[in-house]
Motif scaffolding. Structure first.
Motif, PDB file in Angstrom:
ATOM      1  N   ASN A  80     -47.908  51.965  71.678  1.00  0.00           N
ATOM      2  CA  ASN A  80     -48.860  51.327  72.299  1.00  0.00           C
ATOM      3  C   ASN A  80     -49.836  52.043  73.088  1.00  0.00           C
ATOM      4  O   ASN A  80     -50.424  51.304  74.246  1.00  0.00           O
ATOM      5  N   VAL A 102     -44.660  57.514  81.520  1.00  0.00           N
ATOM      6  CA  VAL A 102     -43.888  56.574  80.786  1.00  0.00           C
ATOM      7  C   VAL A 102     -43.566  55.341  81.709  1.00  0.00           C
ATOM      8  O   VAL A 102     -43.066  55.760  82.835  1.00  0.00           O
ATOM      9  N   PRO A 137     -41.607  52.989  72.553  1.00  0.00           N
ATOM     10  CA  PRO A 137     -41.568  54.661  72.151  1.00  0.00           C
ATOM     11  C   PRO A 137     -41.315  54.595  70.451  1.00  0.00           C
ATOM     12  O   PRO A 137     -40.723  53.755  69.980  1.00  0.00           O
ATOM     13  N   ASP A 152     -43.797  50.631  77.589  1.00  0.00           N
ATOM     14  CA  ASP A 152     -43.927  51.399  76.518  1.00  0.00           C
ATOM     15  C   ASP A 152     -43.171  51.283  75.469  1.00  0.00           C
ATOM     16  O   ASP A 152     -42.180  50.827  75.564  1.00  0.00           O
ATOM     17  N   THR A 172     -39.722  47.459  73.568  1.00  0.00           N
ATOM     18  CA  THR A 172     -40.103  48.398  74.826  1.00  0.00           C
ATOM     19  C   THR A 172     -38.872  49.139  75.318  1.00  0.00           C
ATOM     20  O   THR A 172     -37.934  49.066  74.927  1.00  0.00           O
ATOM     21  N   ILE A 173     -39.288  50.069  76.208  1.00  0.00           N
ATOM     22  CA  ILE A 173     -38.344  50.730  77.092  1.00  0.00           C
ATOM     23  C   ILE A 173     -37.298  49.994  77.545  1.00  0.00           C
ATOM     24  O   ILE A 173     -36.200  50.152  77.852  1.00  0.00           O
ATOM     25  N   GLU A 195     -43.787  59.476  70.833  1.00  0.00           N
ATOM     26  CA  GLU A 195     -45.072  59.138  71.352  1.00  0.00           C
ATOM     27  C   GLU A 195     -45.015  57.584  71.645  1.00  0.00           C
ATOM     28  O   GLU A 195     -43.814  56.958  71.609  1.00  0.00           O
ATOM     29  N   ARG A 196     -46.049  57.118  72.184  1.00  0.00           N
ATOM     30  CA  ARG A 196     -45.986  55.764  72.668  1.00  0.00           C
ATOM     31  C   ARG A 196     -46.852  55.057  71.322  1.00  0.00           C
ATOM     32  O   ARG A 196     -47.896  55.278  71.081  1.00  0.00           O
ATOM     33  N   ALA A 238     -41.291  63.234  75.323  1.00  0.00           N
ATOM     34  CA  ALA A 238     -42.879  63.015  74.885  1.00  0.00           C
ATOM     35  C   ALA A 238     -43.635  64.310  75.345  1.00  0.00           C
ATOM     36  O   ALA A 238     -44.611  64.753  74.836  1.00  0.00           O
TER      37      ALA A 238
END
Length: 100
Positions: free
Chosen positions: A99, A9, A15, A13, A59-60, A96-97, A90
């Motif tokens: 991207n 991660v 999420p 990313d 994004t994170i 999940e991601r 995850a």
């Protein structure tokens, strides 16, 4: 970057909650929960704050910046904690991601 049993991660990313996973309220216990197939995770205040910001577009890093502002906390520490938390989810297939 956090990696837990092969789940990497990064701050870039995006999420997303996968199909069949959602946040909800457990009215009996008065708690927020993350509901998945055959699984329920009780959320604490921080987990709930993170997952409320998971919208499939941010994004994170963006989520972490918002949390750092909201809670007046150092962004780097918040980002590290968010990455660790989402990597754990995850691994459990609860996040999940988007991207990748």
């Amino acid at each position: 970057m956090a990696s837990r049993r092969g789940v990497a991660v990064t701050p870039e990313d995006i999420p997303v909650l996968p199909r069949g996973v959602r946040c909800g309220d457990d009215r009996v216990r008065g708690l927020r929960v993350l509901l998945g197939p055959e699984r329920v995770l009780m959320l604490d205040q921080i987990g709930d704050a993170v997952l409320r910001r998971v919208n499939g577009t941010d994004t994170i890093r963006t989520i972490s910046e918002d949390l750092a502002r909201t809670f007046c906390a150092p962004r780097a520490q918040v980002e590290a904690d968010v990455i660790e938390y989402l990597a754990d989810l995850a691994e459990k297939r609860m996040v999940e991601r988007a991207n990748g």
